[in-house]
Each structure stands twice: as C-alpha cells, then as structure tokens.
Design a protein around this motif. Structure first.
Motif, PDB file in Angstrom:
ATOM      1  N   ILE A   1      61.220  68.388  65.802  1.00  0.00           N
ATOM      2  CA  ILE A   1      60.880  68.875  64.458  1.00  0.00           C
ATOM      3  C   ILE A   1      61.902  68.367  63.443  1.00  0.00           C
ATOM      4  CG2 ILE A   1      62.072  71.125  64.471  1.00  0.00           C
ATOM      5  CD1 ILE A   1      58.605  70.351  63.042  1.00  0.00           C
ATOM      6  N   THR A   2      63.172  68.182  63.889  1.00  0.00           N
ATOM      7  CA  THR A   2      64.175  67.606  62.980  1.00  0.00           C
ATOM      8  C   THR A   2      63.825  66.156  62.668  1.00  0.00           C
ATOM      9  OG1 THR A   2      65.793  69.030  64.064  1.00  0.00           O
ATOM     10  CG2 THR A   2      66.650  67.324  62.622  1.00  0.00           C
ATOM     11  N   TYR A   3      63.359  65.436  63.695  1.00  0.00           N
ATOM     12  CA  TYR A   3      62.889  64.056  63.481  1.00  0.00           C
ATOM     13  C   TYR A   3      61.760  64.049  62.452  1.00  0.00           C
ATOM     14  CZ  TYR A   3      60.058  59.917  64.570  1.00  0.00           C
ATOM     15  OH  TYR A   3      59.299  58.791  64.484  1.00  0.00           O
ATOM     16  N   GLY A   4      60.789  64.943  62.623  1.00  0.00           N
ATOM     17  CA  GLY A   4      59.668  64.995  61.685  1.00  0.00           C
ATOM     18  C   GLY A   4      60.120  65.353  60.273  1.00  0.00           C
ATOM     19  N   HIS A   5      60.987  66.351  60.163  1.00  0.00           N
ATOM     20  CA  HIS A   5      61.428  66.842  58.854  1.00  0.00           C
ATOM     21  C   HIS A   5      62.222  65.771  58.101  1.00  0.00           C
ATOM     22  CE1 HIS A   5      63.941  70.024  56.494  1.00  0.00           C
ATOM     23  NE2 HIS A   5      62.957  69.550  55.769  1.00  0.00           N
TER      24      HIS A   5
ATOM     25  N   SER B   1      51.498  74.207  62.684  1.00  0.00           N
ATOM     26  CA  SER B   1      50.228  73.482  62.668  1.00  0.00           C
ATOM     27  C   SER B   1      49.691  73.387  61.244  1.00  0.00           C
ATOM     28  CB  SER B   1      49.194  74.182  63.545  1.00  0.00           C
ATOM     29  OG  SER B   1      49.689  74.344  64.835  1.00  0.00           O
ATOM     30  N   VAL B   2      49.829  74.473  60.467  1.00  0.00           N
ATOM     31  CA  VAL B   2      49.393  74.448  59.070  1.00  0.00           C
ATOM     32  C   VAL B   2      50.223  73.414  58.309  1.00  0.00           C
ATOM     33  CG1 VAL B   2      49.286  75.794  56.940  1.00  0.00           C
ATOM     34  CG2 VAL B   2      48.538  76.831  59.070  1.00  0.00           C
ATOM     35  N   ALA B   3      51.554  73.389  58.566  1.00  0.00           N
ATOM     36  CA  ALA B   3      52.412  72.409  57.908  1.00  0.00           C
ATOM     37  C   ALA B   3      52.009  70.993  58.305  1.00  0.00           C
ATOM     38  CB  ALA B   3      53.869  72.671  58.268  1.00  0.00           C
ATOM     39  N   LEU B   4      51.636  70.815  59.584  1.00  0.00           N
ATOM     40  CA  LEU B   4      51.212  69.496  60.063  1.00  0.00           C
ATOM     41  C   LEU B   4      49.954  69.042  59.326  1.00  0.00           C
ATOM     42  CD1 LEU B   4      51.204  67.126  62.099  1.00  0.00           C
ATOM     43  CD2 LEU B   4      49.971  68.590  63.672  1.00  0.00           C
ATOM     44  N   TRP B   5      48.989  69.971  59.203  1.00  0.00           N
ATOM     45  CA  TRP B   5      47.771  69.631  58.470  1.00  0.00           C
ATOM     46  C   TRP B   5      48.113  69.254  57.025  1.00  0.00           C
ATOM     47  CZ3 TRP B   5      46.113  73.805  54.991  1.00  0.00           C
ATOM     48  CH2 TRP B   5      45.104  73.398  54.126  1.00  0.00           C
TER      49      TRP B   5
ATOM     50  N   ILE C   1      59.876  75.467  59.962  1.00  0.00           N
ATOM     51  CA  ILE C   1      60.989  74.946  60.765  1.00  0.00           C
ATOM     52  C   ILE C   1      62.051  76.023  60.958  1.00  0.00           C
ATOM     53  CG2 ILE C   1      62.893  73.298  60.761  1.00  0.00           C
ATOM     54  CD1 ILE C   1      60.979  71.371  59.285  1.00  0.00           C
ATOM     55  N   LEU C   2      62.366  76.725  59.857  1.00  0.00           N
ATOM     56  CA  LEU C   2      63.362  77.796  59.937  1.00  0.00           C
ATOM     57  C   LEU C   2      62.909  78.858  60.926  1.00  0.00           C
ATOM     58  CD1 LEU C   2      65.965  77.783  58.318  1.00  0.00           C
ATOM     59  CD2 LEU C   2      64.957  79.460  56.770  1.00  0.00           C
ATOM     60  N   TYR C   3      61.644  79.222  60.838  1.00  0.00           N
ATOM     61  CA  TYR C   3      61.077  80.228  61.728  1.00  0.00           C
ATOM     62  C   TYR C   3      61.142  79.742  63.175  1.00  0.00           C
ATOM     63  CZ  TYR C   3      57.834  83.873  63.224  1.00  0.00           C
ATOM     64  OH  TYR C   3      57.271  84.949  63.843  1.00  0.00           O
ATOM     65  N   TRP C   4      60.824  78.455  63.369  1.00  0.00           N
ATOM     66  CA  TRP C   4      60.827  77.887  64.713  1.00  0.00           C
ATOM     67  C   TRP C   4      62.224  77.914  65.320  1.00  0.00           C
ATOM     68  CZ3 TRP C   4      57.246  77.678  67.994  1.00  0.00           C
ATOM     69  CH2 TRP C   4      57.398  76.927  69.164  1.00  0.00           C
TER      70      TRP C   4
END
Lengths: 269, 129
Positions: free
Chosen positions: A152-156, A224-228, A247-250
């Motif tokens: 997720i850090t890579y994605g962000h 998933s919502v963020a991904l969409w 991300i923070l929640y994750w």
C-alpha cells in the motif's frame, strides 16, 4: 468550481454543507441497531430479524452518505485544503476511538489470562483447550499483513509521484492480500478445536480476533473504494483524502494484529 | 485647486493599476513560493520512496510469503498427524468451562457455534436445550 471562482463569492475556505437526510437516517438506524441487538441478546422474539434489518439500514445510510461526500469532494470541489485538514483530523479521532475500543478488548483478555481464575484451574490456557499454534497460520497471516503494508506504501507513493500504474498495482496487491488474510482467518476459525463457548479462553480469543477480522473486512472495503476512485480518476497526486484515510485505517488494523499476535496467539498459548 | 485635488486622489489608483499589471500572475503560472516548493519536494521525494517500496513489494514480499507458507503447510500437516493419534472427541475430558450453553444461539439448531466443525468440536448432546 475552482478555488479561484469560489474565492469571488466565498470569503472563507470552509465547506458549508447543504441539507442532507443521512445524518438523521444514520442516527436512527444506529439507535435501532443498538436497541434490537440488545433485545435479541436477551432472547426477545425475532430480535435478530430487527438486528439484521437495522444493520442493512446502517450500511445503506452510510453508503448514501459517503456517496454524497465523494460527490462533494470530487465533483463539486467543496474539499478545499482547509476542509481536507478537517477530514484528516476526523479520521485520526475515529482511529483513536477505535484504539480505545481494542484497549478494552485487550483489558478483558489480560484480566482473564494474567491471573486465571480457580474455575479455570488457575492456568492459561486452561486444561483441555488446545490453542492455535502461533507459528502456523497466524505467522503466515502476520507476514501477509506486513506485506500489505509495503504494497500500500508502494501504491500511495506512486500516486503522489503521479505514477498511475504503480498506484493501481500497489492498491490491487493490497486488496488481494487483505482478502487472502480473511480467507486464512476463516480457515483457522473452522479448524479451531475450541469455540467461543469454551470459557474465558474461547470468549477472549474470538472477541479479540473476531473484532479484528471484522475491522480487516471494513478496511478491505475502505481500500477497495479508494482503488475504484484511483481507477476512475477521482484521486490526484495531491488530493486523495479517502485513500489516505483507508491507508491510515489499514496500518491501524495491522498494528492491532501485531498486538493480538504477540499477546493472544503467542503469549496466550 | 480642483484639478490638483483630483490628481492627488487619482494618483494612488493609477499607481495601483500600474502595479497590478506588473505583478499580474496567471493561475497556471507556477511561481516559486513555499507552498509550491513544498508540494514539488513531496512529489520528487515520492519518486525514490515509491521505487524503494516497489522493490520491497516485488523482491521481499513474495519470498517471505513463500517461506511463511511452506512453514505453515508443514506445521499444518504435523498438527493433523498429531490430531489423528488423539482419542476420539467423545472420549476426551470435558471440563466445566468447556462447551458452555446458557441459551440457544439464534442460528441453525441453536446448539452450535458460528464456526462449528463436526470433526474438531465435540457436540455434547446432553447440553442441548
């Protein structure tokens, strides 16, 4: 509406929300949920039908509300920098309250485990209960959750840099790892030789890991919502409050798992 | 007297107009200020960190998952091998704190927990309500 146009007739950067039914809908359905859950736990006739209906109501109100927030932020330009800051503080406060919720769960666990009662034979785990081996599936699940933190850090950071492909790949990998985690937890629950009704051990174990699993599922939906929204070009390199909240929640869910792993799975077995 | 006063009044307006022309900035023109500088810095910084986490995701995550997976698979088999040598469920001691039933569950027959597995969970029929 761009900020330049907005500044022609609005002397402040804040979002004056328009009338919305969702706060009232959410409040009423939450009250319904709490009441019907309490009633059904006390054997009130057909209480669980009301509970499930209220749960559907809560989820629907929340979905409609978040749909409106997405419209306001993405298409109406209401989320100025000041508003983004406010939303971030809201997310942080929410996560703090969640941390205190899990503190209570850990309190219950340590209360039972650090000084096991006479009824449990004064030992933890009590005799006749075979705890889960922490180095089997739980260790694999720890690796999976930590890996999802990396992806997720890579994605962000790819999104911040303006690399759309990286943002998509990183977030897709994270959502997949999250689903794999939930599947493994399901397998572990299914083959567990003790159940939630096996005294304080079973109760505390499923109380902690169950609520954690529930949060993993919510976090998966959040991401998933963020991904969409990355896929649909809602999010930009400098405006992606929804993804950052997810991300923070994750990461929070990840940290709770580490505590669970060390305290409940390893020390508690 | 009158034109003099008018001139005096107009002077700041004229100078303001002149100044406005000189200072005029289009919204699209990226000028150097602390806000723009910080945002550009964040974006440049993200290039290196995204690359680092991409490498971790590609080269550290899969091996770690494979190792943890093999380990879990071996321990899983060991566990069930051990399980096959244990006495059947009905012959094991059931302590008073196990299989507690105070009221029916709202699902199924009301006597089984949510993740009930006939193979590993002992169904004590005496406790069914």
């Amino acid at each position: 509406m761009t900020n330049l146009i907005r500044s022609n007739f609005q002397d402040h950067p804040f979002h004056l929300v328009s009338p919305s039914p969702w706060p009232l809908f959410t409040s009423i359905s939450l009250l319904n949920l709490a009441t019907s859950a309490a009633l059904s736990m006390h054997n009130f006739n057909n209480g669980y039908i009301l509970t499930i209906l209220s749960l559907i109501l809560v989820i629907s109100s929340m979905s409609f509300w978040f749909r409106d927030v997405i419209s306001e932020g993405t298409f109406l330009g209401n989320h100025t920098l000041a508003v983004q800051k406010g939303l971030n503080i809201g997310i942080i406060l929410f996560i703090v309250s969640e941390a205190l919720f899990f503190l209570a769960i850990f309190w219950a666990f340590f209360h039972s485990a650090m000084a096991p009662s006479v009824e449990l034979g004064g030992q933890w785990p009590p005799l006749g209960i075979e705890p889960v081996n922490p180095f089997e599936l739980p260790l694999l699940n720890t690796v999976i959750l930590l890996s999802s933190g990396a992806t997720i850090t890579y994605g962000h950071h790819s999104l911040i840099h303006g690399d759309r492909k990286g943002a998509l790949y990183g977030t897709i990998a994270t959502v997949l790892l999250a689903i794999i985690f939930t599947v493994f937890q399901g397998i572990e629950y299914n083959v567990s030789s003790f159940t939630i009704s096996d005294g304080a051990f079973g109760t505390c174990f499923f109380f902690g890991t169950g609520f954690h699993g529930f949060h993993v599922i919510i976090g998966t939906i959040f991401l998933s919502v963020a991904l969409w929204r990355v896929f649909d070009y809602h999010l930009t390199d400098n405006h992606h409050v929804g993804l950052e909240g997810g991300i923070l929640y994750w990461h929070f869910v990840d940290v709770v798992w580490l505590f669970l792993y060390i305290a409940v799975y390893y020390w508690g077995s | 007297m009158f034109p003099q006063r008018q001139l005096l009044r107009a002077a700041p307006r004229f100078s303001a107009q002149l100044r406005a022309q000189a200072q005029r900035r289009l919204a699209s023109t990226e000028t150097e200020n602390s806000f723009v500088r910080e945002r550009r810095h964040v974006k440049e910084h993200a290039k290196a960190t995204a690359e680092l986490w991409r490498k971790i995701s590609l080269y550290a995550v899969p091996p770690a998952m494979i190792l943890a997976g093999i380990n879990a698979y071996n321990l899983w088999n060991e566990h069930w091998e051990h399980w096959s040598h244990l006495p059947p469920l009905e012959e094991r001691v059931e302590y008073p704190y196990q299989n507690i039933r105070t009221r029916n569950f709202p699902w199924g027959d009301g006597d089984k927990t949510l993740f009930w597995n006939e193979k590993v969970n002992y169904h004590n029929k005496d406790k069914a309500t």
